[in-house]
Design a protein around this motif. Structure first.
Motif, PDB file in Angstrom:
ATOM      1  N   GLY A  84       1.209  -1.109   0.310  1.00  0.00           N
ATOM      2  CA  GLY A  84       0.045   0.107   0.103  1.00  0.00           C
ATOM      3  C   GLY A  84       0.983   1.175  -0.072  1.00  0.00           C
ATOM      4  N   HIS A  85       1.728   0.887   1.292  1.00  0.00           N
ATOM      5  CA  HIS A  85       2.650   2.134   0.622  1.00  0.00           C
ATOM      6  C   HIS A  85       3.581   2.691  -0.749  1.00  0.00           C
ATOM      7  CE1 HIS A  85       3.007   1.025   5.396  1.00  0.00           C
ATOM      8  NE2 HIS A  85       2.193   1.928   5.883  1.00  0.00           N
ATOM      9  N   LEU A  86       4.388   1.343  -1.127  1.00  0.00           N
ATOM     10  CA  LEU A  86       5.120   1.227  -1.876  1.00  0.00           C
ATOM     11  C   LEU A  86       4.545   1.993  -3.198  1.00  0.00           C
ATOM     12  CD1 LEU A  86       6.995  -2.035  -0.985  1.00  0.00           C
ATOM     13  CD2 LEU A  86       7.522   1.318  -0.468  1.00  0.00           C
ATOM     14  N   ARG A  87       2.832   1.122  -3.504  1.00  0.00           N
ATOM     15  CA  ARG A  87       2.160   2.044  -4.771  1.00  0.00           C
ATOM     16  C   ARG A  87       2.666   3.517  -4.714  1.00  0.00           C
ATOM     17  NH1 ARG A  87       2.388   0.555  -9.334  1.00  0.00           N
ATOM     18  NH2 ARG A  87       0.951   2.534 -10.427  1.00  0.00           N
ATOM     19  N   MET A  88       2.013   4.038  -3.315  1.00  0.00           N
ATOM     20  CA  MET A  88       1.759   5.318  -3.232  1.00  0.00           C
ATOM     21  C   MET A  88       2.721   5.799  -3.373  1.00  0.00           C
ATOM     22  SD  MET A  88      -0.142   6.028   0.609  1.00  0.00           S
ATOM     23  CE  MET A  88      -0.517   7.444   0.606  1.00  0.00           C
ATOM     24  N   THR A  89       3.976   5.887  -3.605  1.00  0.00           N
ATOM     25  CA  THR A  89       4.938   6.039  -3.688  1.00  0.00           C
ATOM     26  C   THR A  89       5.517   5.693  -5.550  1.00  0.00           C
ATOM     27  OG1 THR A  89       6.585   4.353  -3.740  1.00  0.00           O
ATOM     28  CG2 THR A  89       6.912   5.521  -1.494  1.00  0.00           C
TER      29      THR A  89
ATOM     30  N   PHE B 138      -5.999  15.744  -3.922  1.00  0.00           N
ATOM     31  CA  PHE B 138      -7.089  14.470  -3.841  1.00  0.00           C
ATOM     32  C   PHE B 138      -6.949  13.799  -4.706  1.00  0.00           C
ATOM     33  CE2 PHE B 138      -9.965  11.152  -3.864  1.00  0.00           C
ATOM     34  CZ  PHE B 138      -9.618  10.462  -3.096  1.00  0.00           C
ATOM     35  N   CYS B 139      -6.165  12.588  -5.104  1.00  0.00           N
ATOM     36  CA  CYS B 139      -6.096  11.369  -5.719  1.00  0.00           C
ATOM     37  C   CYS B 139      -6.521   9.964  -5.343  1.00  0.00           C
ATOM     38  CB  CYS B 139      -4.556  11.522  -6.547  1.00  0.00           C
ATOM     39  SG  CYS B 139      -3.331  10.917  -5.973  1.00  0.00           S
ATOM     40  N   GLN B 140      -7.250   9.554  -6.606  1.00  0.00           N
ATOM     41  CA  GLN B 140      -6.973   8.214  -6.339  1.00  0.00           C
ATOM     42  C   GLN B 140      -5.995   6.777  -6.879  1.00  0.00           C
ATOM     43  OE1 GLN B 140      -9.222   6.079  -4.248  1.00  0.00           O
ATOM     44  NE2 GLN B 140     -11.315   7.568  -4.689  1.00  0.00           N
ATOM     45  N   MET B 141      -5.817   6.225  -5.941  1.00  0.00           N
ATOM     46  CA  MET B 141      -4.379   4.971  -6.337  1.00  0.00           C
ATOM     47  C   MET B 141      -5.467   3.620  -6.583  1.00  0.00           C
ATOM     48  SD  MET B 141      -1.681   3.886  -4.360  1.00  0.00           S
ATOM     49  CE  MET B 141      -2.126   2.856  -2.654  1.00  0.00           C
TER      50      MET B 141
ATOM     51  N   THR C 181       4.031  23.236   3.789  1.00  0.00           N
ATOM     52  CA  THR C 181       4.410  22.234   2.189  1.00  0.00           C
ATOM     53  C   THR C 181       2.426  22.255   1.955  1.00  0.00           C
ATOM     54  OG1 THR C 181       3.920  19.523   2.433  1.00  0.00           O
ATOM     55  CG2 THR C 181       2.638  20.299   4.783  1.00  0.00           C
ATOM     56  N   ASN C 182       2.430  21.384   0.937  1.00  0.00           N
ATOM     57  CA  ASN C 182       0.958  20.818   0.517  1.00  0.00           C
ATOM     58  C   ASN C 182       1.144  18.966   1.183  1.00  0.00           C
ATOM     59  OD1 ASN C 182       1.500  23.525  -1.855  1.00  0.00           O
ATOM     60  ND2 ASN C 182       2.505  22.237  -1.891  1.00  0.00           N
ATOM     61  N   ILE C 183      -0.425  19.764   0.472  1.00  0.00           N
ATOM     62  CA  ILE C 183      -0.663  17.530   1.270  1.00  0.00           C
ATOM     63  C   ILE C 183      -1.737  17.055  -0.011  1.00  0.00           C
ATOM     64  CG2 ILE C 183      -2.293  17.008   3.228  1.00  0.00           C
ATOM     65  CD1 ILE C 183      -1.627  19.132   5.014  1.00  0.00           C
ATOM     66  N   LEU C 184      -1.210  16.025   0.073  1.00  0.00           N
ATOM     67  CA  LEU C 184      -1.819  15.117  -1.190  1.00  0.00           C
ATOM     68  C   LEU C 184      -2.678  14.184  -0.150  1.00  0.00           C
ATOM     69  CD1 LEU C 184      -2.453  15.199  -3.923  1.00  0.00           C
ATOM     70  CD2 LEU C 184      -0.636  14.289  -4.368  1.00  0.00           C
ATOM     71  N   VAL C 185      -3.997  14.125  -0.534  1.00  0.00           N
ATOM     72  CA  VAL C 185      -4.870  12.633   0.448  1.00  0.00           C
ATOM     73  C   VAL C 185      -4.675  12.226  -0.861  1.00  0.00           C
ATOM     74  CG1 VAL C 185      -6.674  12.344   1.612  1.00  0.00           C
ATOM     75  CG2 VAL C 185      -5.553  14.541   1.362  1.00  0.00           C
ATOM     76  N   VAL C 186      -5.115  10.889  -0.583  1.00  0.00           N
ATOM     77  CA  VAL C 186      -4.940   8.910  -0.991  1.00  0.00           C
ATOM     78  C   VAL C 186      -5.766   8.930  -0.954  1.00  0.00           C
ATOM     79  CG1 VAL C 186      -3.545   7.133  -1.946  1.00  0.00           C
ATOM     80  CG2 VAL C 186      -2.506   9.375  -2.283  1.00  0.00           C
ATOM     81  N   GLY C 187      -6.838   7.990  -2.067  1.00  0.00           N
ATOM     82  CA  GLY C 187      -8.299   7.641  -1.097  1.00  0.00           C
ATOM     83  C   GLY C 187      -7.943   6.188  -0.941  1.00  0.00           C
ATOM     84  N   ARG C 188      -7.898   5.445   0.173  1.00  0.00           N
ATOM     85  CA  ARG C 188      -7.962   4.384   1.061  1.00  0.00           C
ATOM     86  C   ARG C 188      -9.514   3.794   1.434  1.00  0.00           C
ATOM     87  NH1 ARG C 188      -3.780   3.294   6.545  1.00  0.00           N
ATOM     88  NH2 ARG C 188      -3.588   1.347   5.638  1.00  0.00           N
ATOM     89  N   PRO C 189      -9.180   2.393   0.963  1.00  0.00           N
ATOM     90  CA  PRO C 189     -10.329   1.826   1.249  1.00  0.00           C
ATOM     91  C   PRO C 189     -10.500   1.582   2.758  1.00  0.00           C
ATOM     92  CG  PRO C 189      -8.973   0.241   0.431  1.00  0.00           C
ATOM     93  CD  PRO C 189      -8.383   1.659   0.912  1.00  0.00           C
ATOM     94  N   SER C 190     -12.338   1.694   3.281  1.00  0.00           N
ATOM     95  CA  SER C 190     -12.664   1.937   4.261  1.00  0.00           C
ATOM     96  C   SER C 190     -12.389   3.464   5.079  1.00  0.00           C
ATOM     97  CB  SER C 190     -12.035   0.828   4.751  1.00  0.00           C
ATOM     98  OG  SER C 190     -12.030  -0.315   4.725  1.00  0.00           O
ATOM     99  N   SER C 191     -11.777   4.447   4.007  1.00  0.00           N
ATOM    100  CA  SER C 191     -12.233   6.163   4.160  1.00  0.00           C
ATOM    101  C   SER C 191     -12.079   6.336   3.346  1.00  0.00           C
ATOM    102  CB  SER C 191     -10.898   6.015   5.705  1.00  0.00           C
ATOM    103  OG  SER C 191      -9.556   6.069   4.719  1.00  0.00           O
TER     104      SER C 191
END
Ligand code: ATP
Ligand code: MG
Length: 223
Positions: A25-30, A176-179, A133-143
């Motif tokens: 999960g972490h690594l795919r985000m990077t 905000f972005c989805q992966m 900083t800027n903040i980039l939020v990535v979609g996570r299941p269940s939230s």
């Protein structure tokens, strides 16, 4: 005056977390970040557990070593160990002030999943984060992104219209972005091991080998 993105400025992306252990999960985000912002450098920054909360598994040094094992062969990824080198657990705002001093006016992006963002108002001096900083939020299941309350208002106030323009901003924007959603968490991995199941294919084999070698999380070496 037209906006121009100065290419001599770097994009620094930070993913903070406890990484106990690091997983896909972490690594795919990077990687999603590097696909979107090819000039970026991404740091994985392990955080200390608060002193009153026992560490679920690995020691700070082991969490660093697991991260180093995965980033080693990817030059755009690195591990920022500063928070674990301090005597006291540190607030993100303090760390980000320090990083801001180091990078001057470069674009800084703090990355987090929707679960972490939803609780942003619990962070020390959280309103100041956006000045650094800027903040980039990535979609996570269940939230999900919060729909009301302080954090929702914060999101509305600083939201960027076009994520591709994020590198033009040193700080001050929230995106905000989805992966592809990966319903993997360190907690789930620790629970699977605890129940005697293999954590295979939730995280890199090299990390499982490390966990075996160091007897982490009670992993059975046959796994
Ligand atoms: P734990 O279950 O121990 O809390 P975790 O899997 O949530 O571990 P953290 O180290 O707490 O991992 O997460 C660091 C950051 O990465 C947080 O901002 C979190 O939202 C984000 N993150 C972790 N896993 C995912 C995932 N599968 N998809 C999207 N974001 C994730
Ligand atoms: Mg978490």
């Amino acid at each position: 005056m037209s906006k121009s993105f100065s290419t001599d400025k770097s994009i620094h992306i930070i993913l903070g977390g406890t990484f106990d252990p690091v997983h896909f999960g972490h690594l795919r985000m990077t990687q999603e970040m590097l696909n979107r912002f090819p000039a970026a450098k991404v740091s994985l920054m392990p955080a200390a557990y608060p002193p009153h909360r026992p560490q679920p598994g690995a020691s700070p040094q082991q969490r660093i070593e697991m991260l180093q094992l995965v980033v080693g062969k990817y030059p755009q990824l690195s591990v920022d160990t500063r928070e674990l080198e301090r005597e006291e657990p540190s607030y993100s705002v303090v760390t980000l002030r320090e990083i801001r001093e180091e990078i001057g006016e470069d674009c800084l992006v703090f990355l987090m999943g929707t679960d972490a963002f939803a609780k942003l108002n619990e962070w020390y001096e959280w309103q100041e984060l956006i000045t650094l900083t800027n903040i980039l939020v990535v979609g996570r299941p269940s939230s999900q992104l919060p729909s009301d309350g302080e954090v929702a208002e914060f999101y509305e106030r600083y939201a960027i219209a076009d994520l591709d323009e994020l590198p033009e901003h040193r700080s001050g924007k929230v995106g905000f972005c989805q992966m592809p959603q990966l319903d993997i968490s360190s907690t789930y991995i620790r629970e699977q091991i605890n129940q005697g199941f293999s954590p295979r294919f939730l995280l890199p084999d090299a990390i499982i080998d490390y966990m075996n070698q160091h007897g982490l999380y009670g992993l059975n070496p046959n796994n």
